[in-house]
Design a protein around this motif. Sequence first.
Motif, mmCIF file in Angstrom:
data_model
loop_
_atom_site.group_PDB
_atom_site.id
_atom_site.type_symbol
_atom_site.label_atom_id
_atom_site.label_comp_id
_atom_site.label_asym_id
_atom_site.label_seq_id
_atom_site.Cartn_x
_atom_site.Cartn_y
_atom_site.Cartn_z
ATOM 1 N N ASP A 155 0.832 -1.208 0.000
ATOM 2 C CA ASP A 155 0.000 0.000 0.000
ATOM 3 C C ASP A 155 0.869 1.262 0.000
ATOM 4 O O ASP A 155 0.549 2.255 -0.667
ATOM 5 N N ALA A 156 1.985 1.218 0.751
ATOM 6 C CA ALA A 156 2.901 2.361 0.773
ATOM 7 C C ALA A 156 3.532 2.568 -0.594
ATOM 8 O O ALA A 156 3.703 3.710 -1.055
ATOM 9 N N PHE A 157 3.859 1.449 -1.276
ATOM 10 C CA PHE A 157 4.417 1.539 -2.625
ATOM 11 C C PHE A 157 3.408 2.152 -3.585
ATOM 12 O O PHE A 157 3.742 3.021 -4.399
ATOM 13 N N THR A 200 1.615 6.668 -6.866
ATOM 14 C CA THR A 200 0.534 7.604 -7.187
ATOM 15 C C THR A 200 0.995 9.048 -7.057
ATOM 16 O O THR A 200 0.764 9.875 -7.952
ATOM 17 N N ALA A 201 1.659 9.365 -5.953
ATOM 18 C CA ALA A 201 2.130 10.738 -5.739
ATOM 19 C C ALA A 201 3.158 11.131 -6.794
ATOM 20 O O ALA A 201 3.110 12.256 -7.336
ATOM 21 N N LEU A 247 4.416 13.972 -11.946
ATOM 22 C CA LEU A 247 4.996 13.926 -13.294
ATOM 23 C C LEU A 247 4.028 14.528 -14.314
ATOM 24 O O LEU A 247 4.428 15.344 -15.152
ATOM 25 N N VAL A 248 2.783 14.102 -14.254
ATOM 26 C CA VAL A 248 1.799 14.573 -15.235
ATOM 27 C C VAL A 248 1.505 16.057 -15.048
ATOM 28 O O VAL A 248 1.417 16.822 -16.026
ATOM 29 N N ALA A 249 1.377 16.503 -13.800
ATOM 30 C CA ALA A 249 0.978 17.882 -13.529
ATOM 31 C C ALA A 249 2.121 18.877 -13.692
ATOM 32 O O ALA A 249 1.904 20.011 -14.149
ATOM 33 N N ASN A 250 3.327 18.467 -13.355
ATOM 34 C CA ASN A 250 4.442 19.429 -13.324
ATOM 35 C C ASN A 250 5.617 19.064 -14.230
ATOM 36 O O ASN A 250 6.094 19.899 -14.995
ATOM 37 N N PHE A 251 6.078 17.815 -14.134
ATOM 38 C CA PHE A 251 7.295 17.445 -14.857
ATOM 39 C C PHE A 251 7.088 17.462 -16.368
ATOM 40 O O PHE A 251 7.927 18.000 -17.107
ATOM 41 N N PHE A 252 6.015 16.872 -16.850
ATOM 42 C CA PHE A 252 5.773 16.802 -18.294
ATOM 43 C C PHE A 252 5.733 18.188 -18.943
ATOM 44 O O PHE A 252 6.410 18.423 -19.955
ATOM 45 N N CYS A 294 7.728 7.489 -18.279
ATOM 46 C CA CYS A 294 6.567 6.804 -18.866
ATOM 47 C C CYS A 294 6.280 5.511 -18.118
ATOM 48 O O CYS A 294 5.117 5.142 -17.908
ATOM 49 N N ASN A 295 7.333 4.818 -17.714
ATOM 50 C CA ASN A 295 7.151 3.572 -16.973
ATOM 51 C C ASN A 295 6.447 3.819 -15.645
ATOM 52 O O ASN A 295 5.563 3.054 -15.243
ATOM 53 N N THR A 296 6.799 4.916 -14.970
ATOM 54 C CA THR A 296 6.160 5.245 -13.691
ATOM 55 C C THR A 296 4.683 5.581 -13.886
ATOM 56 O O THR A 296 3.814 5.090 -13.148
ATOM 57 N N VAL A 297 4.388 6.418 -14.877
ATOM 58 C CA VAL A 297 2.992 6.800 -15.122
ATOM 59 C C VAL A 297 2.172 5.597 -15.572
ATOM 60 O O VAL A 297 0.999 5.442 -15.187
ATOM 61 N N LYS A 298 2.773 4.748 -16.371
ATOM 62 C CA LYS A 298 2.069 3.545 -16.828
ATOM 63 C C LYS A 298 1.702 2.644 -15.652
ATOM 64 O O LYS A 298 0.587 2.122 -15.577
ATOM 65 N N MET A 299 2.635 2.468 -14.714
ATOM 66 C CA MET A 299 2.348 1.665 -13.524
ATOM 67 C C MET A 299 1.206 2.276 -12.711
ATOM 68 O O MET A 299 0.323 1.575 -12.206
#
Length: 256
Positions: free
Chosen positions: A16-18, A23-24, A29-34, A135-140
Amino acid sequence: MSSLLKVDNEIKTKVDAFRERITAEAEDLVANFFPKKLLELDHFLKDPIINITELKEIHSEINLTVPDPILLSNLHDGLEAQNAKKRKLEDGGTEDMVTGTKVFVMPGGMMKSNANLVDLIEKVKPEIRTLIEKCNTVKMWVQLLIPRIEDGNNFGVSIQEETVAELRTVEGEAASYLDQISRYYITRAKLVSKIAKYPHVEDYRRTVTEIDEKEYISLKIIVSELRNQYVTLHDMILKNIEKIKRPRSSNADALY
């Protein structure tokens, strides 16, 4: 978590912590990094290093001189040299054997790569690796949001699956850019070896400059594609964020 499967509480807590960490990280990544990265790459595309119009400026000199012609001392030597270039075949015919110049060591030491392209490649490769990792992180993250399989009400799930497919496609394309760079080095090395063996053939030298120019153009296209992929992913996920995070609004408890 289904009650039909017994899971250790300590392991469940770590999982659950993972999930929360993924998620965070993915949402950031989507909101700021991209958007930040797409602006950086757009600025990079305006850099003079990647906007050279006269491609002769990226050419690299090949310091392999053409050897002096061999002077024959007499006619007998000439006949031996001529006969040495032919090999008898099983059917009685002959085949010309042109062996080229034997190369034991480069006269000027190690033959250097094209420094201009090496510098540019070393700037582009980290950007490719970064896109693959993010992309791998967002995909997960999106995969963990997919609810359990049920009949009906799967429109939001289909959006999630399309998003995962797009992220997987971007990953594959980015990995192919790394393969392209490797193929460039291998192809150029083979051509330089040919020049060392056949220094009198001008076409080999011209081919090296041609592939250098082609690689330079390809690198600019790669940077442009990286920027475009950040734009596309950012736009696609933001437009569908509600369905991605809550694919079944009427049955939110079905998410695991």
